[in-house]
Design a protein around this motif. Structure first.
Motif, PDB file in Angstrom:
ATOM      1  N   ALA A 125      -5.180   3.394   4.226  1.00  0.00           N
ATOM      2  CA  ALA A 125      -5.717   2.054   4.468  1.00  0.00           C
ATOM      3  C   ALA A 125      -4.851   1.272   5.446  1.00  0.00           C
ATOM      4  O   ALA A 125      -5.366   0.471   6.229  1.00  0.00           O
ATOM      5  CB  ALA A 125      -5.837   1.287   3.146  1.00  0.00           C
ATOM      6  N   ALA A 126      -3.546   1.497   5.417  1.00  0.00           N
ATOM      7  CA  ALA A 126      -2.644   0.797   6.336  1.00  0.00           C
ATOM      8  C   ALA A 126      -1.246   1.402   6.230  1.00  0.00           C
ATOM      9  O   ALA A 126      -0.877   1.987   5.201  1.00  0.00           O
ATOM     10  CB  ALA A 126      -2.594  -0.695   6.040  1.00  0.00           C
ATOM     11  N   ILE A 127      -0.481   1.252   7.301  1.00  0.00           N
ATOM     12  CA  ILE A 127       0.929   1.646   7.334  1.00  0.00           C
ATOM     13  C   ILE A 127       1.735   0.456   7.836  1.00  0.00           C
ATOM     14  O   ILE A 127       1.377  -0.158   8.853  1.00  0.00           O
ATOM     15  CB  ILE A 127       1.183   2.839   8.288  1.00  0.00           C
ATOM     16  N   TRP A 128       2.800   0.107   7.123  1.00  0.00           N
ATOM     17  CA  TRP A 128       3.786  -0.835   7.666  1.00  0.00           C
ATOM     18  C   TRP A 128       5.039  -0.031   7.990  1.00  0.00           C
ATOM     19  O   TRP A 128       5.720   0.460   7.097  1.00  0.00           O
ATOM     20  CB  TRP A 128       4.098  -1.956   6.684  1.00  0.00           C
ATOM     21  N   ASP A 129       5.308   0.131   9.266  1.00  0.00           N
ATOM     22  CA  ASP A 129       6.487   0.863   9.715  1.00  0.00           C
ATOM     23  C   ASP A 129       7.592  -0.139  10.040  1.00  0.00           C
ATOM     24  O   ASP A 129       7.528  -0.848  11.051  1.00  0.00           O
ATOM     25  CB  ASP A 129       6.149   1.709  10.951  1.00  0.00           C
ATOM     26  N   GLN A 130       8.585  -0.202   9.178  1.00  0.00           N
ATOM     27  CA  GLN A 130       9.673  -1.166   9.368  1.00  0.00           C
ATOM     28  C   GLN A 130      10.598  -0.782  10.520  1.00  0.00           C
ATOM     29  O   GLN A 130      11.392  -1.605  10.977  1.00  0.00           O
ATOM     30  CB  GLN A 130      10.498  -1.289   8.074  1.00  0.00           C
ATOM     31  N   GLY A 135       5.608  -5.052  16.748  1.00  0.00           N
ATOM     32  CA  GLY A 135       4.612  -5.947  16.176  1.00  0.00           C
ATOM     33  C   GLY A 135       3.200  -5.409  16.386  1.00  0.00           C
ATOM     34  O   GLY A 135       3.000  -4.438  17.110  1.00  0.00           O
ATOM     35  N   PRO A 136       2.211  -6.017  15.718  1.00  0.00           N
ATOM     36  CA  PRO A 136       2.385  -7.198  14.867  1.00  0.00           C
ATOM     37  C   PRO A 136       2.986  -6.851  13.510  1.00  0.00           C
ATOM     38  O   PRO A 136       2.665  -5.816  12.942  1.00  0.00           O
ATOM     39  CB  PRO A 136       0.956  -7.714  14.694  1.00  0.00           C
ATOM     40  N   TYR A 137       3.893  -7.720  13.034  1.00  0.00           N
ATOM     41  CA  TYR A 137       4.399  -7.518  11.687  1.00  0.00           C
ATOM     42  C   TYR A 137       3.371  -8.043  10.690  1.00  0.00           C
ATOM     43  O   TYR A 137       2.517  -8.857  11.031  1.00  0.00           O
ATOM     44  CB  TYR A 137       5.760  -8.176  11.479  1.00  0.00           C
ATOM     45  N   PRO A 138       3.427  -7.543   9.467  1.00  0.00           N
ATOM     46  CA  PRO A 138       2.361  -7.874   8.511  1.00  0.00           C
ATOM     47  C   PRO A 138       2.364  -9.342   8.115  1.00  0.00           C
ATOM     48  O   PRO A 138       3.413  -9.980   8.046  1.00  0.00           O
ATOM     49  CB  PRO A 138       2.682  -6.977   7.310  1.00  0.00           C
ATOM     50  N   GLU A 139       1.190  -9.863   7.856  1.00  0.00           N
ATOM     51  CA  GLU A 139       1.049 -11.232   7.382  1.00  0.00           C
ATOM     52  C   GLU A 139       1.129 -11.226   5.858  1.00  0.00           C
ATOM     53  O   GLU A 139       0.236 -10.750   5.171  1.00  0.00           O
ATOM     54  CB  GLU A 139      -0.284 -11.822   7.847  1.00  0.00           C
ATOM     55  N   LEU A 140       2.223 -11.747   5.351  1.00  0.00           N
ATOM     56  CA  LEU A 140       2.439 -11.835   3.912  1.00  0.00           C
ATOM     57  C   LEU A 140       2.502 -13.301   3.518  1.00  0.00           C
ATOM     58  O   LEU A 140       2.573 -14.196   4.371  1.00  0.00           O
ATOM     59  CB  LEU A 140       3.741 -11.130   3.517  1.00  0.00           C
ATOM     60  N   ARG A 141       2.518 -13.553   2.221  1.00  0.00           N
ATOM     61  CA  ARG A 141       2.678 -14.933   1.749  1.00  0.00           C
ATOM     62  C   ARG A 141       3.996 -15.504   2.270  1.00  0.00           C
ATOM     63  O   ARG A 141       4.067 -16.653   2.699  1.00  0.00           O
ATOM     64  CB  ARG A 141       2.648 -14.979   0.218  1.00  0.00           C
ATOM     65  N   TYR A 142       5.043 -14.675   2.231  1.00  0.00           N
ATOM     66  CA  TYR A 142       6.316 -15.023   2.839  1.00  0.00           C
ATOM     67  C   TYR A 142       6.539 -14.009   3.963  1.00  0.00           C
ATOM     68  O   TYR A 142       6.686 -12.818   3.709  1.00  0.00           O
ATOM     69  CB  TYR A 142       7.453 -14.953   1.808  1.00  0.00           C
ATOM     70  N   THR A 143       6.543 -14.460   5.200  1.00  0.00           N
ATOM     71  CA  THR A 143       6.489 -13.565   6.347  1.00  0.00           C
ATOM     72  C   THR A 143       7.752 -12.720   6.454  1.00  0.00           C
ATOM     73  O   THR A 143       8.875 -13.228   6.367  1.00  0.00           O
ATOM     74  CB  THR A 143       6.298 -14.368   7.643  1.00  0.00           C
ATOM     75  N   ASN A 242       0.334  -7.409  -1.506  1.00  0.00           N
ATOM     76  CA  ASN A 242      -0.426  -8.329  -0.677  1.00  0.00           C
ATOM     77  C   ASN A 242      -1.622  -7.649  -0.024  1.00  0.00           C
ATOM     78  O   ASN A 242      -2.735  -8.187   0.018  1.00  0.00           O
ATOM     79  CB  ASN A 242       0.507  -8.924   0.391  1.00  0.00           C
ATOM     80  N   THR A 243      -1.420  -6.424   0.476  1.00  0.00           N
ATOM     81  CA  THR A 243      -2.495  -5.708   1.157  1.00  0.00           C
ATOM     82  C   THR A 243      -3.590  -5.297   0.173  1.00  0.00           C
ATOM     83  O   THR A 243      -4.790  -5.391   0.475  1.00  0.00           O
ATOM     84  CB  THR A 243      -1.940  -4.474   1.882  1.00  0.00           C
ATOM     85  N   ALA A 244      -3.184  -4.822  -1.012  1.00  0.00           N
ATOM     86  CA  ALA A 244      -4.183  -4.462  -2.029  1.00  0.00           C
ATOM     87  C   ALA A 244      -5.012  -5.674  -2.431  1.00  0.00           C
ATOM     88  O   ALA A 244      -6.227  -5.570  -2.665  1.00  0.00           O
ATOM     89  CB  ALA A 244      -3.483  -3.865  -3.247  1.00  0.00           C
ATOM     90  N   ASP A 245      -4.367  -6.833  -2.489  1.00  0.00           N
ATOM     91  CA  ASP A 245      -5.095  -8.062  -2.832  1.00  0.00           C
ATOM     92  C   ASP A 245      -6.122  -8.395  -1.747  1.00  0.00           C
ATOM     93  O   ASP A 245      -7.253  -8.792  -2.045  1.00  0.00           O
ATOM     94  CB  ASP A 245      -4.099  -9.208  -3.005  1.00  0.00           C
ATOM     95  N   LYS A 246      -5.744  -8.205  -0.474  1.00  0.00           N
ATOM     96  CA  LYS A 246      -6.684  -8.447   0.624  1.00  0.00           C
ATOM     97  C   LYS A 246      -7.877  -7.496   0.556  1.00  0.00           C
ATOM     98  O   LYS A 246      -9.017  -7.875   0.809  1.00  0.00           O
ATOM     99  CB  LYS A 246      -5.977  -8.273   1.967  1.00  0.00           C
ATOM    100  N   LEU A 247      -7.599  -6.240   0.211  1.00  0.00           N
ATOM    101  CA  LEU A 247      -8.646  -5.229   0.147  1.00  0.00           C
ATOM    102  C   LEU A 247      -9.433  -5.289  -1.156  1.00  0.00           C
ATOM    103  O   LEU A 247     -10.429  -4.570  -1.320  1.00  0.00           O
ATOM    104  CB  LEU A 247      -8.029  -3.835   0.319  1.00  0.00           C
ATOM    105  N   LYS A 248      -8.930  -6.093  -2.113  1.00  0.00           N
ATOM    106  CA  LYS A 248      -9.589  -6.284  -3.413  1.00  0.00           C
ATOM    107  C   LYS A 248      -9.774  -4.957  -4.145  1.00  0.00           C
ATOM    108  O   LYS A 248     -10.860  -4.641  -4.652  1.00  0.00           O
ATOM    109  CB  LYS A 248     -10.928  -7.016  -3.245  1.00  0.00           C
ATOM    110  N   LYS A 249      -8.683  -4.178  -4.185  1.00  0.00           N
ATOM    111  CA  LYS A 249      -8.699  -2.901  -4.882  1.00  0.00           C
ATOM    112  C   LYS A 249      -7.480  -2.788  -5.788  1.00  0.00           C
ATOM    113  O   LYS A 249      -6.420  -3.328  -5.477  1.00  0.00           O
ATOM    114  CB  LYS A 249      -8.702  -1.734  -3.883  1.00  0.00           C
ATOM    115  N   PRO A 250      -7.615  -2.094  -6.919  1.00  0.00           N
ATOM    116  CA  PRO A 250      -6.449  -1.867  -7.780  1.00  0.00           C
ATOM    117  C   PRO A 250      -5.431  -0.976  -7.071  1.00  0.00           C
ATOM    118  O   PRO A 250      -5.787  -0.153  -6.215  1.00  0.00           O
ATOM    119  CB  PRO A 250      -7.036  -1.191  -9.013  1.00  0.00           C
TER     120      PRO A 250
END
Length: 568
Positions: A125-130, A135-143, A242-250
């Motif tokens: 569904a997605a990869i965040w490679d630190q 960029g773009p870096y992921p959009e989180l509640r706390y960036t 955060n990403t699971a919440d956006k996708l609305k999946k467990p």
């Protein structure tokens, strides 16, 4: 944190430190000159210039203020866990449909067929490679302000390209993350007799960046060793949630890294985060016990008033350096004398709440830094941290004595994994209380490994219980010679408790599919999964449970459903 300070996140000129503020922003104002970076409502990071004095960090910021360093935990499973027989039941052919399984690890080889659907599109569904900071870096509640996020759409574009890495350049150069993700959710490969536990689940991936050199230098971890820092793992978990919440999946989160640093209890930045998110409906957490039981890196003793306990440590030839931590239970106050192999004596320090001292030995090149902290903030215990640079080979003797009229007990831990030589060990070691963190937490499902072919416990598996009197491990899962995908579209076998945690993550995803996706138990969380599996675990009538080696027994998901069926 201001965007213009973002360079400090990746710069080795700044050390990442942790501040616990628990929502009180006035506390953070004290650290504004260090670029405050809020992680969540309880913790924030700051970036401390290494050009300033770093010898007093524990005194100034507390033991928990310095990120811990984490190592990797892995080196005929489906039938043994009841997965195969459960799938043969038409009503319970659970394959992870509608569930996300997330890994915070070394990344993933997204080009491997194990992570493709039948139509050739990605299961990721997605990869965040630190490690990629374009960029773009992921959009989180706390960036987070670093790394690069790649969506499923971008990965599919890469898969259609003649040069996929020019589109999505994220790679797993280690293979550990690829193997664990395959164990949990890899697609079937009949020629290699392989199938993940939940082949229809989707994956969320965080590729961790290597710990900053200034942190590994502080702990004397060799520069060529794979090492991850606590702050990056924390950000990775928050990204998955955060990403699971956006996708609305467990979501099931699998943690296949661990550390022997800390009090081995239910405290610290990562343990706190996992306890909070693991209690949320739709989130399950599995973690590994680590592989430290036979490494001889743990010492334990009861100390009585007016007595001394001798701790002998064999240090290997050409040892790069290491840390050693003594954690003592109150009310006794613990002091330590040190005798080097060359006969140089360091007397005990026992003045005040904090004491820092550095000793340069005369007869060799050893440099010893000692930090005494009488009351460590998170645990309330006394901690003595020793950092030994270029230690001389031979037997180092530590004598521990106490001040007080009641007996006390203390633990000493050396670093885990390949942070230290295999030939540096305690002569009189203890194989228990060797579960690596975050496996000592209360909420996550802590998984030990066993050999499904023989029924024997994997002997290196970390053993309980935690120092917070929490029963860990919870369950045993297959973790010896597990077939899995690896780099270059090949298959291999892997052994370790990280593999067992990945197997358990797949089983947890099956339960979420039944409970949440199929609406049988829509508010299920980590504790719900754990209690469901504990009831059906296979137990040996000759053993007492819960057990320091096996927890509550061997996972058997079919038996859990069978028991549930009989009581309805």
């Amino acid at each position: 944190m201001m965007p213009e300070d973002r360079f400090k996140i990746t710069s080795n000129d700044y050390m990442d430190l942790i501040i616990q503020y628990n929502g009180n922003l006035n506390i953070l104002k004290r650290y504004e000159k260090y670029s405050v970076h809020i992680m969540n409502p309880g913790y924030a990071g700051i970036y401390y210039p290494v050009s300033q004095d770093t010898s007093q960090l524990i005194r100034d910021f507390g033991y928990s203020g310095i990120p811990k360093c984490y190592t990797l935990l892995s080196y005929e499973s489906l039938a043994a866990s009841g997965v195969t027989v459960l799938r043969s039941t038409s009503a319970l052919n659970l394959r992870g449909n509608g569930v996300l399984v997330g890994f915070v690890d070394t990344g993933i080889d997204y080009r491997n067929p194990a992570f493709l659907k039948e139509d050739g599109t990605t299961k990721i569904a997605a990869i965040w490679d630190q490690t990629i900071d374009s960029g773009p870096y992921p959009e989180l509640r706390y960036t987070a302000y670093y790394g690069t996020e790649y969506t499923a759409e971008q990965i599919n574009q890469a898969l259609k390209s003649t040069d996929p890495l020019s589109v999505v350049p994220s790679m797993d150069v280690n293979g550990h993350g690829t193997m664990l993700a395959g164990i949990a959710a890899g697609s079937e490969n009949k020629s290699n007799q392989f199938m993940g536990v939940v082949p229809d689940a989707e994956l969320l991936i965080v590729k961790l960046r290597q710990a900053k050199r200034n942190l590994t230098d502080y702990y004397f971890i060799p520069p060529d060793v794979t090492c991850y820092q606590e702050t990056d793992i924390n950000w990775g978990v928050q990204y998955l949630i955060n990403t699971a919440d956006k996708l609305k999946k467990p979501l099931i989160v699998c943690i296949g890294v661990g550390t022997s640093q800390g009090a081995h209890g239910n405290n610290g930045l990562l343990n706190t985060l996992l306890s909070i998110v693991g209690d949320c409906p739709g989130v399950g957490i599995t973690v590994a016990t680590g592989n430290e039981a036979q490494a001889r890196r743990h010492f334990y003793s009861i100390l009585r008033p007016a007595e001394k306990v001798t701790v002998d440590l064999n240090v290997a030839q050409d040892e790069y350096g290491f840390t050693m931590e003594l954690w003592g239970s109150p009310p006794m106050i613990y002091v330590m004398d040190i005798l080097s192999p060359a006969g140089e004596y360091v007397p005990a320090i026992s003045r005040g709440l904090f004491e820092t001292k550095q000793i340069r030995f005369v007869f060799d090149q050893s440099i010893l830094s000692i930090d005494y902290n009488m009351i460590e903030r998170d645990s309330g215990k006394q901690v003595i941290v020793l950092r030994l640079k270029k230690p001389s080979q031979g037997i180092w003797r530590f004598q521990v004595s106490g001040i007080g009229d009641l007996p006390g007990d203390f633990h000493i831990w050396l670093p885990s994994g390949n942070f230290i030589s295999n030939n540096t060990f305690f002569l009189n070691s203890d194989s228990y209380t060797t579960i690596t963190s975050p496996g000592n937490g209360l909420l996550p499902i802590t998984v030990t490994a066993y050999n499904a072919a023989t029924g024997a416990l994997y002997p290196d598996s970390g053993r309980g219980f935690s120092t917070s009197n929490i029963i860990n491990p919870d369950l045993a899962a297959p973790g010896v010679n597990i077939v899995c995908p690896t780099l270059n579209n090949e298959f291999t076998t892997v052994t370790g408790t990280g593999a067992a945690a990945a197997h358990m993550a797949g089983i947890a995803a099956m339960i979420f599919e039944w409970g949440i996706v199929d609406n049988n138990y829509p508010n299920m969380d980590t504790i719900g999964i754990k209690k469901f599996l504990l009831r059906g675990a296979k137990r040996n009538s000759k053993l007492q449970y819960p057990n320091q080696n096996w927890g509550y027994g061997i996972v058997d998901v079919y038996n859990s459903y069978n028991i549930f069926r009989t009581i309805l």
